[in-house]
Design a protein around this motif. Structure first.
Motif, PDB file in Angstrom:
ATOM      1  N   GLN A 128       5.773  11.215  -8.392  1.00  0.00           N
ATOM      2  CA  GLN A 128       5.567   9.804  -8.049  1.00  0.00           C
ATOM      3  C   GLN A 128       4.806   9.667  -6.732  1.00  0.00           C
ATOM      4  O   GLN A 128       5.258  10.153  -5.712  1.00  0.00           O
ATOM      5  N   GLU A 141       0.209  -1.011  -3.241  1.00  0.00           N
ATOM      6  CA  GLU A 141       1.092  -1.991  -3.843  1.00  0.00           C
ATOM      7  C   GLU A 141       0.406  -3.360  -3.938  1.00  0.00           C
ATOM      8  O   GLU A 141       0.530  -4.046  -4.952  1.00  0.00           O
ATOM      9  N   SER A 153      10.382  -3.054  -7.595  1.00  0.00           N
ATOM     10  CA  SER A 153      11.155  -1.821  -7.468  1.00  0.00           C
ATOM     11  C   SER A 153      10.509  -0.814  -6.499  1.00  0.00           C
ATOM     12  O   SER A 153      11.205  -0.146  -5.760  1.00  0.00           O
ATOM     13  N   PHE A 154       9.178  -0.751  -6.487  1.00  0.00           N
ATOM     14  CA  PHE A 154       8.531   0.189  -5.553  1.00  0.00           C
ATOM     15  C   PHE A 154       8.741  -0.259  -4.119  1.00  0.00           C
ATOM     16  O   PHE A 154       9.063   0.531  -3.240  1.00  0.00           O
ATOM     17  N   GLU A 155       8.555  -1.547  -3.909  1.00  0.00           N
ATOM     18  CA  GLU A 155       8.736  -2.087  -2.559  1.00  0.00           C
ATOM     19  C   GLU A 155      10.153  -1.790  -2.070  1.00  0.00           C
ATOM     20  O   GLU A 155      10.359  -1.284  -0.972  1.00  0.00           O
ATOM     21  N   THR A 186      12.278   0.491  -3.112  1.00  0.00           N
ATOM     22  CA  THR A 186      12.518   1.919  -2.924  1.00  0.00           C
ATOM     23  C   THR A 186      11.925   2.378  -1.595  1.00  0.00           C
ATOM     24  O   THR A 186      12.564   3.103  -0.836  1.00  0.00           O
ATOM     25  N   ILE A 199       4.631   7.274  -4.774  1.00  0.00           N
ATOM     26  CA  ILE A 199       5.356   6.546  -3.743  1.00  0.00           C
ATOM     27  C   ILE A 199       6.213   7.486  -2.891  1.00  0.00           C
ATOM     28  O   ILE A 199       6.423   7.269  -1.710  1.00  0.00           O
ATOM     29  N   LEU A 242      13.526   3.533  -8.395  1.00  0.00           N
ATOM     30  CA  LEU A 242      12.114   3.447  -8.759  1.00  0.00           C
ATOM     31  C   LEU A 242      11.903   2.842 -10.131  1.00  0.00           C
ATOM     32  O   LEU A 242      10.964   2.093 -10.348  1.00  0.00           O
ATOM     33  N   PHE A 297       1.091   2.723   1.438  1.00  0.00           N
ATOM     34  CA  PHE A 297       1.964   2.090   0.457  1.00  0.00           C
ATOM     35  C   PHE A 297       1.538   0.641   0.237  1.00  0.00           C
ATOM     36  O   PHE A 297       1.398   0.176  -0.889  1.00  0.00           O
TER      37      PHE A 297
END
Ligand code: ADP
Ligand code: ZN
Ligand code: ZN
Length: 837
Positions: free
Chosen positions: A709, A727, A676-678, A680, A711, A669, A723
């Motif tokens: 978090q 995003e 990084s979110f995508e 993860t 996410i 993350l 998500f």
């Protein structure tokens, strides 16, 4: 005398051809060569030729264009040889290579270099021989011992390769010796060209034709009546090749190795060959085993059939369709069905899979259905095997290929369908060397050339593809239920901070995960533990002074590998034994910090001594078959707990796994990257997809220190849409893809000051030309030195519309050229990376 009189009538009608040859050199153009008249009828676009390049180099290239215009600025050299009767590359491919070179800002030669399997490239090897005017025994020149050894050996052997000289002298660097010998005019250097691909051959035995027929055979037996050993061989042959009834079988004969069993005599076989009863011959055979065709069928469920219909309908209007299907929904089954249809229609099909997902599991599943018609193109194949697939596509033997990203370079001429499975996967992108291409994106260009359709499939579509689908550019089809009784797993989040404070956790394991594993073991179920970091621990440190061992060539700490008691650099491969004392203060207590797969494996063995544990990461799967061995051991229930990196997350389908543990989402993350979110979300969803695939609901335990978090909540609720909405809003707000395009720029230099000077000058020039807002940096990347080169980075951010991308690229290339003229900066490398994720 008029000029005409010099020419014979036939010569007047002859035309002089020139060919533009793509050479594997990083120079951005093709080179024009002249075709000697005797080769005029043989040249074709896509054939390989041998040419001289510069004064001494001999290179193989591919003919990219034919014409009759001599070059203006230089005298064209003749091509030396044509290697192929038929093109090995077709015109569509040459078009594609041009596109790749333009789009990804590299040279055609660089594309060719990656595209052609090594086996089709000729190696040219430097060799030396004695200078024709040099007489060793008459010379009064002085030679060192080593020089004398080289010269005396050359007297006997005519020529030596650099490698042979180095062995002969037991020296790594032989260039100074060679230089000195050339200077003294005692030797000359030349290039020898060799074909690397070697067809696999098999020796076979058959009867000499005049023994065929009942009477003749009887005669043979009569002759051998007193020679039982030779008779036994003849009998062995007739048993396997019944030429009595079918004389035509003799043509194919019998493989020679079948005569090597213990009760048959090798020397008798040789005698029979000598006496012309048998003959030995050689045939070229495939390196691949053969399989039966069409063994299994697919029967799609109603839901899947509906999805298939939707895809076909969507294909009527749109070239690209995104299939968003949750893990275990049967996407692969759907692909198979679509591929079968396309095969019947007579077109070619390419099925792309990311490297780690192209496993034996999926290949054998496809094999059952497509048998011999399917070619497999994989990086773990040998060069020769790759050439065979290449040639199989050319000859039409393989109408359908399943392969990794480099399969886009195969010589298709009639594609009807391209499936890009796990389209979100970052391993479709080649980072190094050039061309830095993304196979998913190239596939769409290819499809366009062939008027083919593209199906992108994923359980967690990339932001780009989902956005295009939302915009109506791609069709969108969804599969929202698992096959059969399958249900998506339940998630439990373990708060590692709380666990630590209350002393609930054991080592790196939360109490939740420990009890779940115990439960699974009791139920005789299997467990997968995911940690995306290999090795034992990312670094060690001195308890007294805080010293951390670092790589000398890269700006990273060395990773501790307990198994070999070694410190290793994951960037350059450097290794050293674990020091017993601190190199800074001499203290003896060094402790490990953080954890990788190896440490988890050790902890599991301690916590669950009854369990059979196996680790799967780069370190345990380096050998060609080791990956398959681990997977099949796990399938057969010989392993209870499998610990691994992202290798365990893709394309695997196990019946008996109901628990998955995910370590350290925090590290994924907080990785400083806009994706990084995508990543993860994708990785966690993929890994959790391994749990509970048949009729039981699985469970996933995620361990984290950042329990709040948002996410995590989206992962837990399988909330792709949620998500995506969050995003995409973030991306929009911060001008990131898919709303912009990025071009990464990396500057490298062995001198830290020059690296930064180059980057600053480059940054200023580009900012002048493109506007300050479009250029980010220069900045030192997190890992600022790799293999002794210091790095600096810039990012070019371009709006999607109203920017002429081709113009921007040519500005960048010009700017690079301009900077490279500056003497001081010449040593810097500047690398462009288009769509650098
Ligand atoms: P995905 O690729 O979407 O993760 P798979 O195609 O791997 O899903 O399917 C998951 C499991 O369900 C596999 O074991 C597959 O064999 C099985 N399966 C899916 N669809 C069918 C079907 N129509 N008939 C038989 N088995 C199926
Ligand atoms: Zn110390
Ligand atoms: Zn290193």
């Amino acid at each position: 005398m008029s000029q005409l009189e010099f020419h014979s009538a036939t010569e007047d009608t002859r035309q002089t051809w020139f060919v533009d040859v793509i050479l594997p050199v990083p120079i951005p153009k093709m080179f024009t060569y002249r075709v000697p008249h005797e080769l005029s009828d043989l040249v074709q676009i896509g054939c390989r030729v041998i040419v001289q390049f510069g004064s001494r180099k001999i290179l193989t290239g591919v003919i990219g264009r034919m014409h009759q215009t001599p070059p203006e600025k230089y005298e064209a050299k003749y091509i030396l040889e044509i290697l192929d009767d038929e093109p090995v590359i077709n015109k569509i491919q040459i078009g594609l290579f041009h596109w790749i070179a333009d789009y990804y800002m590299c040279t055609l030669g660089e594309v060719l270099n990656i595209a052609l399997p090594t086996g089709l490239k000729l190696s040219s090897e430097s060799k030396v021989q004695l200078h024709p005017h040099f007489e060793y025994y008459e010379s009064d020149l002085e030679f060192s011992d080593k020089e004398a050894i080289v010269l005396e050996t050359l007297l006997k052997t005519n020529s030596l390769s650099y490698g042979e000289i180095s062995k002969l002298l037991n020296l790594k660097s032989i260039y100074s010796i060679i230089k000195s010998l050339v200077y003294k005019e005692t030797i000359i250097i030349f290039e020898e060209v060799k074909e690397k691909y070697k067809p696999k051959k098999e020796n076979r035995i058959r009867l000499k034709p005049h023994w065929l027929g009942k009477n003749q055979l009887q005669k043979a037996f009569d002759e051998l009546a007193s020679k039982p050993k030779q008779e036994a061989i003849l009998l062995h042959y007739l048993q396997h090749v019944p030429v009595f009834n079918e004389p035509e079988l003799n043509q194919k004969g019998l493989i020679k190795s079948s005569f090597t069993s213990s009760d048959l005599s090798g020397s008798s076989l040789r005698t029979l060959i000598k006496h012309e009863i048998f003959e030995e011959f050689e045939v070229i055979v495939s390196r691949f085993d053969s399989y039966d065709n069409s063994l299994a069928e697919v029967n799609l469920t109603e839901t899947q059939l509906k999805a298939k219909d939707e895809i076909l309908t969507s294909f009527k209007e749109k070239d690209v369709t995104l299939l968003h299907g949750i893990t275990g929904s049967g996407k692969t089954e759907l692909y198979i069905s679509l591929i079968q249809d396309a095969l019947e229609g007579g077109s070619q099909i390419l099925y792309l899979l990311p490297e780690i997902a192209l496993t034996t599991q999926i290949v054998s599943r496809l094999r059952k259905i497509f048998g011999d018609k399917m070619g497999v193109y994989h990086s773990k194949f040998s060069d020769n095997e790759r050439v065979e697939v290449w040639k199989g596509v050319l000859s039409g033997r393989y109408q359908f290929v399943v392969g990794v990203r480099s399969a886009i370079f195969l010589p298709f001429d009639n594609l009807g369908l391209i499936v890009v499975d796990e389209e979100h996967e970052s391993s479709y992108k080649q980072y190094d060397p050039a061309p830095r291409y993304n196979a998913r994106d190239v596939a769409m260009v290819m499809a366009n050339q062939h008027h083919a359709k593209v199906l992108l499939g994923s359980a967690t579509p990339s932001m780009e593809s989902q956005y295009q689908a939302q915009q109506g550019k791609y069709g969108l089809v969804k599969l929202t239920t698992r096959f059969g009784e399958g249900q998506l797993p339940d998630f439990v989040v373990a708060d590692m901070i709380r666990e630590r404070n209350k002393k609930l956790s054991k080592g790196e394991f939360s109490s939740e995960l420990v009890s779940s594993i115990n439960q699974a073991l009791e139920n005789k179920e299997q467990v997968i533990i995911f940690q995306n970091r290999r090795g034992y621990s990312p670094y060690i440190t001195c308890n007294e002074c805080g010293w951390i061992p670092k790589c000398n060539s890269c700006a990273v700490s060395l990773t501790y590998h307990q198994y070999r008691k070694e410190l290793r650099c994951h960037y350059c491969g450097y290794k050293e034994p674990l020091p017993s004392t601190c190199e800074a203060c001499g203290a003896t207590h060094l402790k490990t910090i953080g954890f990788g797969t190896e440490k988890l494996e050790e902890e599991i063995s301690l916590l669950f001594p009854q369990a059979r544990v196996q680790r799967m990461d780069l370190d345990t799967t380096r050998k060609k078959r080791s990956y398959d061995t681990i997977i099949s051991d796990f399938e057969q229930g010989n392993i209870d707990i499998l610990v691994g990196t992202q290798m365990v997350s893709k394309g695997l389908d196990f019946d008996n796994v109901n628990l998955v543990g995910i370590f350290d989402v925090d590290r994924m993350l907080h990785f400083p990257d806009f994706r990084s979110f995508e990543r993860t979300f994708q990785l966690s969803t993929q890994v959790s997809g391994r749990a509970g695939r048949r009729n039981k609901k699985g469970k996933v335990v995620i361990q984290t220190r950042s329990i709040d978090q948002p996410i995590l909540k989206q992962i837990i609720e399988h909330g792709y849409d949620k998500f995506y909405q969050n995003e995409i809003a973030e991306r929009h707000a911060h001008h990131y893809p898919p709303f912009t395009r990025l071009i990464g720029v990396t500057v490298k230099n062995r001198d830290v000051k020059l690296a930064s000077l180059t980057a600053i000058k480059l940054g200023n020039l580009i900012k002048e030309k493109l506007g300050t807002k479009r250029v980010l940096g220069p900045e030192e990347p997190i890992i600022s030195k790799i293999r002794n080169e210091y790095l600096m980075e810039l990012t070019i951010k371009l709006e999607r519309s109203q920017v002429n991308l081709a113009k921007v690229k040519s500005i960048l290339l010009e700017t690079r050229l301009e900077l490279m003229q500056e003497k001081e900066l010449k040593t810097s490398k500047i690398i462009f990376d288009v769509d650098p994720y």
